[in-house]
Design an enzyme around this catalytic site. Sequence first.
Site, PDB file in Angstrom:
ATOM      1  N   SER A 171       0.860  -1.183   0.000  1.00 56.83           N
ATOM      2  CA  SER A 171       0.000   0.000   0.000  1.00 56.83           C
ATOM      3  C   SER A 171       0.892   1.227   0.000  1.00 56.83           C
ATOM      4  O   SER A 171       2.058   1.160   0.405  1.00 56.83           O
ATOM      5  CB  SER A 171      -0.882   0.013   1.250  1.00 56.83           C
TER       6      SER A 171
ATOM      7  N   TYR B 286      -2.178   0.137  10.548  1.00 63.72           N
ATOM      8  CA  TYR B 286      -2.138  -0.369   9.174  1.00 63.72           C
ATOM      9  C   TYR B 286      -0.837   0.031   8.500  1.00 63.72           C
ATOM     10  O   TYR B 286      -0.187  -0.778   7.828  1.00 63.72           O
ATOM     11  CB  TYR B 286      -3.334   0.180   8.393  1.00 63.72           C
TER      12      TYR B 286
END
Length: 249
Positions: free
Chosen positions: A130, A143
């Site tokens: 990501s 995250y």
Amino acid sequence: MAGTAVVTGASSGIGAATARRLAAAGHDVVVMARREERLTRLAEEIGGRALPLDVTDAAAVEQAVAALDRCDVLVNNAGGALGADPVGLADADHWQWMFSVNVLGTLRVTQALLPLLRKDDGGTIVNITSTAAFVNYEGGAGYSAAKHAEHALTETLRLELCGEPVRVVEIAPGMVATEEFAVNRFQGDAAKAASVYADVDRPLTAEDVAECVALAVGLPQHVNVDQLVVRPLAQAAQHRIHRGPLFRG
């Protein structure tokens, strides 16, 4: 046949789209995820094989991989975010889950399949990370920390496999609108999830990311895409998002 491709987290979103795209490119696709019914439907649709498993379960990973005798491509896509609280209020159980899936899940599956990837003319490992692997943001510490760790795993693995015919690719998507990611992150709050993409003209789709995977995998074996960062045009950076129309017509 282009070889055997294993895709984790394939029951929905980027994983399912990647499985369809690699099958269309001629791969014998093995799909892995927890939800057996969805996985079986997808395997039937693409003419592939379904191996239900939870990547956080070491025994399940070993058992699933024992059923394979070939792996030319591994796409580590299983992952996700849970919660968006500031560090001071963060739920440690959410952090543990994110590390278990994004980092240790990638580690377990990679370790289990590496012997097969090293066979014959070599293989390709694609880790879906990501943009959170490089840029931190408020409410995203857990995250982002997990994706930073997955990025470190990927980069280190590439160094350690130097001299062997195994490519290690990192694809880092920015804003991708899928049916489950944001809803899961906000624990079923559909309105909150929808607000993430509000007024964004064409965020990325799962199919867009799948095209990036197919591009990297489809290049000659001596060509390695170390890192591919892909965002929608409306997202110039993690904190710079245009909300409003971009295109005419």
